[in-house]
Design a protein around this motif. Structure first.
Motif, PDB file in Angstrom:
ATOM      1  N   UNK A   1      20.858 -29.065  48.660  1.00  0.00           N
ATOM      2  CA  UNK A   1      21.395 -30.971  48.081  1.00  0.00           C
ATOM      3  C   UNK A   1      21.936 -30.877  47.831  1.00  0.00           C
ATOM      4  N   UNK A   2      23.524 -32.215  47.554  1.00  0.00           N
ATOM      5  CA  UNK A   2      24.483 -32.556  47.255  1.00  0.00           C
ATOM      6  C   UNK A   2      24.105 -33.025  46.530  1.00  0.00           C
ATOM      7  N   UNK A   3      23.118 -34.192  46.090  1.00  0.00           N
ATOM      8  CA  UNK A   3      23.140 -35.417  44.685  1.00  0.00           C
ATOM      9  C   UNK A   3      21.940 -35.049  44.440  1.00  0.00           C
ATOM     10  N   UNK A   4      20.480 -35.082  44.773  1.00  0.00           N
ATOM     11  CA  UNK A   4      19.199 -35.161  44.381  1.00  0.00           C
ATOM     12  C   UNK A   4      19.267 -34.056  45.002  1.00  0.00           C
ATOM     13  N   UNK A   5      18.764 -32.699  43.989  1.00  0.00           N
ATOM     14  CA  UNK A   5      18.331 -31.548  43.864  1.00  0.00           C
ATOM     15  C   UNK A   5      17.053 -31.208  43.223  1.00  0.00           C
ATOM     16  N   UNK A   6      16.567 -31.027  44.057  1.00  0.00           N
ATOM     17  CA  UNK A   6      15.310 -29.782  43.647  1.00  0.00           C
ATOM     18  C   UNK A   6      15.244 -28.625  42.863  1.00  0.00           C
ATOM     19  N   UNK A   7      16.270 -27.859  43.149  1.00  0.00           N
ATOM     20  CA  UNK A   7      16.630 -27.213  42.742  1.00  0.00           C
ATOM     21  C   UNK A   7      17.465 -26.904  41.400  1.00  0.00           C
ATOM     22  N   UNK A   8      17.500 -28.243  40.559  1.00  0.00           N
ATOM     23  CA  UNK A   8      18.103 -28.196  39.649  1.00  0.00           C
ATOM     24  C   UNK A   8      17.217 -27.771  38.861  1.00  0.00           C
ATOM     25  N   UNK A   9      17.445 -26.850  38.567  1.00  0.00           N
ATOM     26  CA  UNK A   9      15.710 -25.886  37.395  1.00  0.00           C
ATOM     27  C   UNK A   9      17.286 -25.847  36.272  1.00  0.00           C
ATOM     28  N   UNK A  10      18.529 -25.346  36.153  1.00  0.00           N
ATOM     29  CA  UNK A  10      18.823 -24.802  34.698  1.00  0.00           C
ATOM     30  C   UNK A  10      20.186 -25.665  34.433  1.00  0.00           C
ATOM     31  N   UNK A  11      20.447 -26.541  35.267  1.00  0.00           N
ATOM     32  CA  UNK A  11      21.493 -27.762  34.969  1.00  0.00           C
ATOM     33  C   UNK A  11      21.357 -29.724  34.362  1.00  0.00           C
ATOM     34  N   UNK A  12      21.995 -29.772  34.553  1.00  0.00           N
ATOM     35  CA  UNK A  12      21.755 -31.453  34.623  1.00  0.00           C
ATOM     36  C   UNK A  12      23.102 -32.120  34.923  1.00  0.00           C
ATOM     37  N   UNK A  13      23.527 -31.711  35.643  1.00  0.00           N
ATOM     38  CA  UNK A  13      24.990 -32.037  36.692  1.00  0.00           C
ATOM     39  C   UNK A  13      24.271 -33.835  36.371  1.00  0.00           C
ATOM     40  N   UNK A  14      25.327 -34.562  36.314  1.00  0.00           N
ATOM     41  CA  UNK A  14      24.878 -36.252  36.866  1.00  0.00           C
ATOM     42  C   UNK A  14      25.628 -36.737  38.035  1.00  0.00           C
ATOM     43  N   UNK A  15      25.428 -36.974  39.004  1.00  0.00           N
ATOM     44  CA  UNK A  15      26.977 -36.900  40.209  1.00  0.00           C
ATOM     45  C   UNK A  15      27.333 -38.523  40.005  1.00  0.00           C
ATOM     46  N   UNK A  16      27.146 -39.236  39.085  1.00  0.00           N
ATOM     47  CA  UNK A  16      28.211 -40.063  38.826  1.00  0.00           C
ATOM     48  C   UNK A  16      29.388 -39.766  38.255  1.00  0.00           C
ATOM     49  N   UNK A  17      28.880 -38.814  37.637  1.00  0.00           N
ATOM     50  CA  UNK A  17      29.812 -37.516  36.198  1.00  0.00           C
ATOM     51  C   UNK A  17      31.216 -37.561  36.317  1.00  0.00           C
ATOM     52  N   UNK A  18      32.560 -37.658  36.696  1.00  0.00           N
ATOM     53  CA  UNK A  18      33.841 -37.039  37.464  1.00  0.00           C
ATOM     54  C   UNK A  18      33.566 -35.918  37.092  1.00  0.00           C
TER      55      UNK A  18
END
Length: 385
Positions: free
Chosen positions: A127-144
């Motif tokens: 997935x590109x932005x809405x990531x179900x496998x965001x298990x270990x990170x917290x990247x916000x797609x709006x954060x440059x």
């Protein structure tokens, strides 16, 4: 974790000695320093303190020892140094700041294998932005800057000759909630898991698994005695390159205890992207996410549904305009974000604006997500060296 950082620096120092002692055995090394300095001014008239000034510096050092037969030993350390000042001009103010470890790892690698230990970033999925496998990170797609705290652990990866790859990991000392977690990890407990990714003729497919003990004692008073709950996660993702890019990513999290609706968590994302032949090329990404918490697995009784459209258009060689629109079908609310980026060699300028509901419920786990509640504007300066 202080002991781990100390051990990291011991290895770092010993590596210089190792090079000196084996200078006639084919060893050579490389030491590099780099950094990122950023600052921004943020205004949101709806906040109690509407004006926010922030500065951040991330210094990074990398040291590599190149061995025979394409073997490599390398180290990385980076710190996150930041300070914030919030103001209601001529009325009230608040100041805070912190210095913390951002990355601190050591790695041994060959052509087909790597083993990395320490504070590191672990992420995967299609997935590109809405990531179900965001298990270990917290990247916000709006954060440059794409900032995210790392996790302490050991990660091993083996790359097969047919482009398949196998991941195995073990984590320890990451007690705060990560990714989509609603409960912290039980202290002094090891987490572990793995991932197998296989190539397809038109893409790839992967299966992931993770196991931990969860502490629900602070989630709700009714769970005050539940602090060592077995939790398992199964993830599936695939990405296909046809006329357009297509992907499916899903995660199922289940706990071995009575937790009501929190016993099961299901997250599914279906997405596509395409670059249209308009002007300099208009890139568009669409994703549909469905998330539910259920007492019975896959009952989908407490559903939140989000659609997302991300468009990006390069204006000349050094300018880019992008926008992200989220729509919450559950409460019929839209979230809007626009970003203009201009590049000057090592310097990048960003002008960002947003128009969102005040009761912010966007599906991202970044700890600063409420920064974009309501309406506001942000100017950011970034210098990389």
């Amino acid at each position: 974790m202080n002991e781990v950082v100390t051990l990291f620096f011991v290895f770092f120092i010993l590596s210089f000695q190792l090079k000196g002692q084996n200078g006639d055995s084919g060893f050579h090394d490389s030491l590099q320093f780099q950094g990122q300095l950023s600052s921004y001014i943020h205004y949101n008239g709806g906040n109690e303190l509407p004006l926010l000034l922030s500065g951040r510096y991330i210094p990074q050092a990398n040291y590599s020892i190149f061995l025979k037969n394409s073997q490599l030993i390398d180290f990385e350390y980076a710190a996150n140094v930041y300070g914030n000042a919030e103001f209601d001009p001529f009325s009230d103010s608040d100041f805070n700041g912190k210095i913390k470890n951002y990355r601190a790892w050591a790695r041994y690698s060959t052509r087909q294998f790597e083993l990395r230990a320490g504070l590191q970033k672990i992420n995967f999925g299609s997935a590109s932005i809405l990531r179900p496998l965001m298990w270990f990170d917290q990247v916000d797609p709006r954060d440059p800057l794409g900032l995210t705290d790392g996790v302490w652990g050991i990660l091993g990866r083996y790359y097969f000759l047919n482009n398949a790859n196998l991941w195995l990991w073990g984590l320890y000392g990451n007690n705060k909630p990560k990714g989509w977690e609603i409960a912290s990890t039980t202290k002094n407990k090891i987490e572990f898991g793995g991932r197998l990714q296989m190539p397809l003729s038109i893409g790839e497919i992967a299966l992931s698994y993770h196991q931990r003990k969860a502490d629900f004692s602070e989630v709700s008073p009714e769970f005050s005695t539940l602090n060592d709950i077995p939790e398992s996660r199964i993830g599936f993702d695939t990405k296909l390159d046809v006329v357009v890019g297509l992907w499916l990513e899903a995660s199922w999290v289940f706990k071995d205890a009575y937790l009501g609706m929190f016993k099961n968590q299901e997250i599914i994302n279906i997405g596509t992207d395409y670059t249209f032949g308009v002007g300099n090329g208009l890139s568009a990404t669409f994703e549909q996410l469905v998330m539910s918490y259920d007492e019975k697995a896959f009952a989908f009784e407490n559903v939140t549904s989000f659609s997302l459209l991300n468009v990006s258009y390069p204006i000349g060689m050094f300018d880019n305009l992008s926008a992200i629109i989220y729509y919450n079908w559950t409460d019929n609310k839209a979230y809007n974000f626009i970003n203009w980026q201009k590049q000057f060699n090592n310097i990048t300028l960003y002008v960002m604006a947003y128009w969102n509901p005040k009761d912010y419920q966007i599906p991202t786990q970044n700890t600063e997500q409420t920064l974009f509640a309501g309406k506001g504007i942000q100017l950011m300066f970034v210098f990389n060296h």
